[in-house]
Each structure stands twice: as C-alpha cells, then as structure tokens.
Write a protein that holds these residues in place. Structure first.
Motif, PDB file in Angstrom:
ATOM      1  N   SER A  10       0.851  -1.195   0.000  1.00  0.00           N
ATOM      2  CA  SER A  10       0.000   0.000   0.000  1.00  0.00           C
ATOM      3  C   SER A  10       0.874   1.229   0.000  1.00  0.00           C
ATOM      4  N   PHE A  11       0.356   2.313  -0.597  1.00  0.00           N
ATOM      5  CA  PHE A  11       1.067   3.591  -0.601  1.00  0.00           C
ATOM      6  C   PHE A  11       0.236   4.614   0.162  1.00  0.00           C
ATOM      7  N   PRO A  12       0.893   5.453   0.947  1.00  0.00           N
ATOM      8  CA  PRO A  12       0.164   6.582   1.522  1.00  0.00           C
ATOM      9  C   PRO A  12      -0.242   7.519   0.397  1.00  0.00           C
ATOM     10  N   GLN A  16      -5.355  15.140  -2.400  1.00  0.00           N
ATOM     11  CA  GLN A  16      -5.490  15.436  -3.829  1.00  0.00           C
ATOM     12  C   GLN A  16      -5.629  14.125  -4.628  1.00  0.00           C
ATOM     13  N   GLN A  17      -4.722  13.148  -4.357  1.00  0.00           N
ATOM     14  CA  GLN A  17      -4.779  11.858  -5.049  1.00  0.00           C
ATOM     15  C   GLN A  17      -6.108  11.172  -4.800  1.00  0.00           C
ATOM     16  N   ARG A  18      -6.587  11.294  -3.565  1.00  0.00           N
ATOM     17  CA  ARG A  18      -7.829  10.639  -3.179  1.00  0.00           C
ATOM     18  C   ARG A  18      -9.014  11.204  -3.974  1.00  0.00           C
ATOM     19  N   SER A  44      -4.496   5.597   2.452  1.00  0.00           N
ATOM     20  CA  SER A  44      -3.609   4.759   1.648  1.00  0.00           C
ATOM     21  C   SER A  44      -4.327   4.080   0.487  1.00  0.00           C
ATOM     22  N   LEU A  45      -3.518   3.694  -0.487  1.00  0.00           N
ATOM     23  CA  LEU A  45      -4.053   3.012  -1.667  1.00  0.00           C
ATOM     24  C   LEU A  45      -3.368   1.656  -1.773  1.00  0.00           C
ATOM     25  N   GLN A  46      -4.173   0.610  -1.890  1.00  0.00           N
ATOM     26  CA  GLN A  46      -3.581  -0.718  -1.987  1.00  0.00           C
ATOM     27  C   GLN A  46      -3.241  -1.002  -3.452  1.00  0.00           C
ATOM     28  N   ALA A  47      -1.959  -0.908  -3.777  1.00  0.00           N
ATOM     29  CA  ALA A  47      -1.511  -1.083  -5.164  1.00  0.00           C
ATOM     30  C   ALA A  47      -1.362  -2.559  -5.515  1.00  0.00           C
ATOM     31  N   VAL A  48      -0.950  -3.368  -4.537  1.00  0.00           N
ATOM     32  CA  VAL A  48      -0.790  -4.813  -4.768  1.00  0.00           C
ATOM     33  C   VAL A  48      -1.472  -5.534  -3.611  1.00  0.00           C
ATOM     34  N   GLY A  65      -1.517  -5.932 -17.941  1.00  0.00           N
ATOM     35  CA  GLY A  65      -2.530  -5.256 -17.133  1.00  0.00           C
ATOM     36  C   GLY A  65      -2.753  -3.839 -17.601  1.00  0.00           C
ATOM     37  N   PRO A  66      -3.919  -3.271 -17.303  1.00  0.00           N
ATOM     38  CA  PRO A  66      -4.193  -1.892 -17.709  1.00  0.00           C
ATOM     39  C   PRO A  66      -3.380  -0.895 -16.883  1.00  0.00           C
ATOM     40  N   ASN A  67      -3.445   0.372 -17.242  1.00  0.00           N
ATOM     41  CA  ASN A  67      -2.753   1.423 -16.484  1.00  0.00           C
ATOM     42  C   ASN A  67      -3.187   1.373 -15.031  1.00  0.00           C
ATOM     43  N   GLY A  68      -2.200   1.461 -14.150  1.00  0.00           N
ATOM     44  CA  GLY A  68      -2.501   1.523 -12.722  1.00  0.00           C
ATOM     45  C   GLY A  68      -2.817   0.181 -12.086  1.00  0.00           C
ATOM     46  N   ALA A  69      -2.616  -0.929 -12.825  1.00  0.00           N
ATOM     47  CA  ALA A  69      -2.949  -2.257 -12.289  1.00  0.00           C
ATOM     48  C   ALA A  69      -2.032  -2.656 -11.139  1.00  0.00           C
ATOM     49  N   GLY A  70      -0.830  -2.081 -11.122  1.00  0.00           N
ATOM     50  CA  GLY A  70       0.132  -2.440 -10.077  1.00  0.00           C
ATOM     51  C   GLY A  70       1.348  -3.183 -10.620  1.00  0.00           C
ATOM     52  N   LYS A  71       1.500  -3.215 -11.935  1.00  0.00           N
ATOM     53  CA  LYS A  71       2.599  -3.984 -12.549  1.00  0.00           C
ATOM     54  C   LYS A  71       3.973  -3.457 -12.124  1.00  0.00           C
ATOM     55  N   THR A  72       4.140  -2.129 -12.282  1.00  0.00           N
ATOM     56  CA  THR A  72       5.448  -1.548 -11.941  1.00  0.00           C
ATOM     57  C   THR A  72       5.755  -1.757 -10.462  1.00  0.00           C
ATOM     58  N   THR A  73       4.743  -1.635  -9.628  1.00  0.00           N
ATOM     59  CA  THR A  73       4.951  -1.820  -8.186  1.00  0.00           C
ATOM     60  C   THR A  73       5.444  -3.245  -7.901  1.00  0.00           C
ATOM     61  N   VAL A  74       4.826  -4.239  -8.541  1.00  0.00           N
ATOM     62  CA  VAL A  74       5.263  -5.633  -8.348  1.00  0.00           C
ATOM     63  C   VAL A  74       6.712  -5.788  -8.823  1.00  0.00           C
ATOM     64  N   ASP A 188      10.391  -3.719 -17.413  1.00  0.00           N
ATOM     65  CA  ASP A 188       9.131  -3.002 -17.203  1.00  0.00           C
ATOM     66  C   ASP A 188       8.856  -2.150 -18.438  1.00  0.00           C
ATOM     67  N   GLU A 189       7.946  -2.591 -19.256  1.00  0.00           N
ATOM     68  CA  GLU A 189       7.572  -1.887 -20.491  1.00  0.00           C
ATOM     69  C   GLU A 189       8.803  -1.429 -21.272  1.00  0.00           C
ATOM     70  N   ALA A 190       9.633  -2.422 -21.625  1.00  0.00           N
ATOM     71  CA  ALA A 190      10.939  -2.131 -22.235  1.00  0.00           C
ATOM     72  C   ALA A 190      10.835  -1.476 -23.600  1.00  0.00           C
ATOM     73  N   THR A 220       3.682  -5.321 -19.791  1.00  0.00           N
ATOM     74  CA  THR A 220       3.293  -4.619 -21.007  1.00  0.00           C
ATOM     75  C   THR A 220       1.790  -4.424 -21.034  1.00  0.00           C
ATOM     76  N   HIS A 221       1.317  -3.502 -21.917  1.00  0.00           N
ATOM     77  CA  HIS A 221      -0.095  -3.578 -22.283  1.00  0.00           C
ATOM     78  C   HIS A 221      -0.225  -3.758 -23.781  1.00  0.00           C
ATOM     79  N   ILE A 222       0.860  -4.179 -24.435  1.00  0.00           N
ATOM     80  CA  ILE A 222       0.816  -4.402 -25.887  1.00  0.00           C
ATOM     81  C   ILE A 222       0.568  -5.893 -26.148  1.00  0.00           C
TER      82      ILE A 222
HETATM   83  N1  LIG Z   1       5.022   5.975  -4.896  1.00  0.00           N
HETATM   84  C1  LIG Z   1       3.691   5.938  -4.996  1.00  0.00           C
HETATM   85  N2  LIG Z   1       2.901   6.650  -4.164  1.00  0.00           N
HETATM   86  C2  LIG Z   1       1.555   6.620  -4.229  1.00  0.00           C
HETATM   87  N3  LIG Z   1       0.874   5.843  -5.115  1.00  0.00           N
HETATM   88  C3  LIG Z   1       1.598   5.098  -5.972  1.00  0.00           C
HETATM   89  C4  LIG Z   1       3.040   5.104  -5.973  1.00  0.00           C
HETATM   90  N4  LIG Z   1       3.476   4.251  -6.946  1.00  0.00           N
HETATM   91  C5  LIG Z   1       2.368   3.751  -7.539  1.00  0.00           C
HETATM   92  N5  LIG Z   1       1.248   4.254  -6.948  1.00  0.00           N
HETATM   93  C6  LIG Z   1      -0.141   3.915  -7.286  1.00  0.00           C
HETATM   94  O1  LIG Z   1      -0.257   2.497  -7.278  1.00  0.00           O
HETATM   95  C7  LIG Z   1      -1.113   2.057  -8.331  1.00  0.00           C
HETATM   96  C8  LIG Z   1      -0.365   1.074  -9.210  1.00  0.00           C
HETATM   97  O2  LIG Z   1       0.652   1.777  -9.913  1.00  0.00           O
HETATM   98  P1  LIG Z   1       1.682   1.039 -10.885  1.00  0.00           P
HETATM   99  O3  LIG Z   1       2.623   2.081 -11.411  1.00  0.00           O
HETATM  100  O4  LIG Z   1       2.284  -0.113 -10.177  1.00  0.00           O
HETATM  101  O5  LIG Z   1       0.716   0.521 -12.057  1.00  0.00           O
HETATM  102  P2  LIG Z   1       1.074  -0.045 -13.508  1.00  0.00           P
HETATM  103  O6  LIG Z   1       0.262  -1.271 -13.700  1.00  0.00           O
HETATM  104  O7  LIG Z   1       2.560  -0.183 -13.665  1.00  0.00           O
HETATM  105  O8  LIG Z   1       0.528   1.118 -14.442  1.00  0.00           O
HETATM  106  P3  LIG Z   1       1.037   1.654 -15.889  1.00  0.00           P
HETATM  107  O9  LIG Z   1       0.724   0.598 -16.903  1.00  0.00           O
HETATM  108  O10 LIG Z   1       0.203   2.887 -16.070  1.00  0.00           O
HETATM  109  O11 LIG Z   1       2.505   1.948 -15.771  1.00  0.00           O
HETATM  110  C9  LIG Z   1      -1.561   3.321  -9.065  1.00  0.00           C
HETATM  111  O12 LIG Z   1      -2.827   3.700  -8.570  1.00  0.00           O
HETATM  112  C10 LIG Z   1      -0.510   4.342  -8.691  1.00  0.00           C
HETATM  113  O13 LIG Z   1      -1.031   5.662  -8.713  1.00  0.00           O
END
Ligand SMILES: Nc1ncnc2c1ncn2[C@@H]1O[C@H](COP(=O)(O)OP(=O)(O)OP(=O)(O)O)[C@@H](O)[C@H]1O
Length: 280
Positions: A10-12, A16-18, A44-48, A65-74, A188-190, A220-222
């Motif tokens: 989770s991220f704090p 504004q984000q909320r 907080s936002l649960q990203a994964v 996964g679509p934008n914001g799915a949490g891929k980069t975080t994983v 990550d989206e090379a 990827t999303h391609i």
């Molecule tokens: N450092 C951070 N602080 C707060 N929220 C974050 C942070 N990093 C990611 N998030 C949030 O976590 C969620 C997942 O983000 P993430 O970048 O992992 O998604 P993604 O699947 O890689 O998206 P994309 O395809 O758009 O790159 C999103 O809602 C994002 O706004």
C-alpha cells in the motif's frame, strides 16, 4: 526462477490523489472495504493485494494489465527497489527480502525511468555497471561485443548518452541491465516509446535471453508483444492476478458463447470488465 507469494503493498496518498481516484471512479472510502484491491481508504491506496506467480527458467512470463494495475509496483518489489508490506519473493533461489544484495546479483532490471549518466558515453555507462557487478575484463569484452552487436549499439558506443535518441538510450540501458549476465531479467515496459525497429531488437534480445535459459519477466499492455514473446502470462488488475497460465492454455480457455476462440485482446477486455462488474 522468480517466485512471488502473497505480495502486498500500500502507498500513503494525499487528499489530492484521493479526490482524483474518486473522480476516476475508484472505490471511495465507505463504499468499499479498505482491503479491496485498488481501494483508496482515508490515507492509503492498496496497489498490490496478494499477488502470487512463478516464472520459470528458459521461459518468458508476461505481466499484462491496464494502467494503474500495479505492474510496476510488483516489478520494483521483485527488483528489491521497494519493500513489500507482506509476502515472499525468491529470485533464483535467493530470498529477496532477507538478502536483497545477493538477489540483485542474480537480477537485471530495466524500467522506463532508468536513467543513463548523460555525461558518460554509451560504452562508459555499460562499463560502469559491469565494474559495479565485478565483471572481469575478458568477460566484459565478450559480453559487451555480443550485446552491442545484437542491439546495434557499436556505431554510437563513443557518444555521450545525453546526445542519444530515446531508442538509442533504451538499447544502451538494456546492455547495462544485462552486462553481468544475470539469471533473471525483468523488463518493465521495455519497448514503450520505441520505433518498430528498435522494439524488434529488444524483442529479439528477450528471445535470446530465453534461449540462454534465463528467466524473463516483462510487463506490457501491448497484446502483440505478449502473443509474440510470452510462454506464460498473468492478467493483472487492481493489484491481483485475474487469470494465469501458459499462453496457449489461456487462449484455449478463451472461448465465446458460440464456441469461437477469442483473441487475447478480447479475452483481456472480458476479464477486466468482469472484474469491474461491467455487463457485456
Ligand atoms: N510511490 C507511490 N505513491 C503513491 N501511489 C503510488 C506510488 N506508486 C504507484 N502508486 C499507485 O499504485 C497504483 C499502481 O501503480 P503502478 O505504477 O504499479 O501501475 P502499472 O500497472 O505499472 O501502471 P502503468 O501501466 O500505467 O505503468 C496506481 O494507482 C498508482 O497511482
């Protein structure tokens, strides 16, 4: 091998984000339990939200996964750049949470935001990474020649990174990522932002990594990249795996009401819509 078990993060978030999340239709506090994936509670936002998957040596695994799915975080957690709240990560047999330094030696990680040292030449950037990993002179020369040849970097090896195009920089960044010959490579989206020729060189390199028995994970999303490259895939949404398996296996399960096979793109959209509760 990469093994990820019950990963959570989770991220704090700011007010504004909320507000932005609420405007975009994300579950607002009070409407959804705070533990729901992608839910924004008061702070907080649960990203994964409990992700588990396994990537095997000699195979390419796509995290789709679509934008914001949490891929980069994983991927950042796998690369030991971000500490999970819970769960386990094993990289080529090393517990990445207990021993991140050892895990990093086994790993090459490339993300779109990886920056080169602009004042150094392409060659110096790669050499610097090799030195950090303790690659010996003979190994460096052999690997450098193979990688620079495969990626077509030789012609501008002596130019400062700051003077290179986006595609050129990305290729140099890839060479830098795998110069130490890691067992596991994570992209990550090379290919994002690259032209078709530069993207092809990278795709070929991913195929070479597989042929060398490395474990490859990419996000990827391609869809065409997934069908071209992936042996295995996971469809990721709101921090959770919606579907997973071999590419052929996932496609074989993707059959419509008339018994016709869906494309990967159609199946992807169907899975996301079903998770969102959209009636089709
Ligand atoms: N450092 C951070 N602080 C707060 N929220 C974050 C942070 N990093 C990611 N998030 C949030 O976590 C969620 C997942 O983000 P993430 O970048 O992992 O998604 P993604 O699947 O890689 O998206 P994309 O395809 O758009 O790159 C999103 O809602 C994002 O706004």
């Amino acid at each position: 091998m990469i093994e990820v078990v019950d990963l959570t993060k989770s991220f704090p978030i700011s007010r504004q984000q909320r507000r932005e999340l609420a405007a975009a239709g994300s579950p607002a506090p009070g409407e959804t339990p705070a533990t729901a994936p992608g839910a924004a509670n008061a702070s907080s936002l649960q990203a994964v939200a409990g992700a588990s998957f396994r990537c095997s040596p000699g195979r390419v695994f796509a995290l789709l996964g679509p934008n914001g799915a949490g891929k980069t975080t994983v991927l950042r957690m796998i690369a030991t750049l971000l500490r999970p709240d819970g769960g386990r990560i094993s990289i080529a047999g090393v517990d990445a949470l207990a021993d991140p330094v050892a895990a990093r030696r086994k790993l090459g990680f490339l993300t779109g935001s990886t920056k080169l040292y602009e004042r150094l030449t392409a060659e110096e950037n790669v050499r610097y990474a090799a030195d950090l990993h303790g690659v010996g002179a003979a190994d460096y020369k052999r690997r450098r020649d193979a990688l620079f040849g495969a990626l077509g970097i030789d012609a501008y090896a002596g130019r400062r990174a700051g003077q290179l195009s986006t595609g050129m920089k990305q290729k140099v960044a890839i060479a830098r990522t795998i110069i130490h010959d890691p067992e596991v490579v994570v992209f990550d989206e090379a290919t994002s932002g690259l032209d078709v020729i530069a993207a092809r060189a990278i795709i070929q390199l991913i195929q070479d990594c597989r042929a060398q028995g490395k474990t490859v994970l990419f996000s990827t999303h391609i869809m065409s990249e997934v069908t071209m490259l992936a042996d295995d895939l996971a469809v990721f949404h709101r921090g959770r795996v919606l579907a997973m398996g071999g590419l052929e296996e996932v496609l074989a399960r993707a059959v419509d009401e008339r018994g016709q096979r869906r494309t990967l793109e159609d199946e992807f959209v169907r899975l996301i819509d079903a998770a969102e509760g959209v009636r089709t």
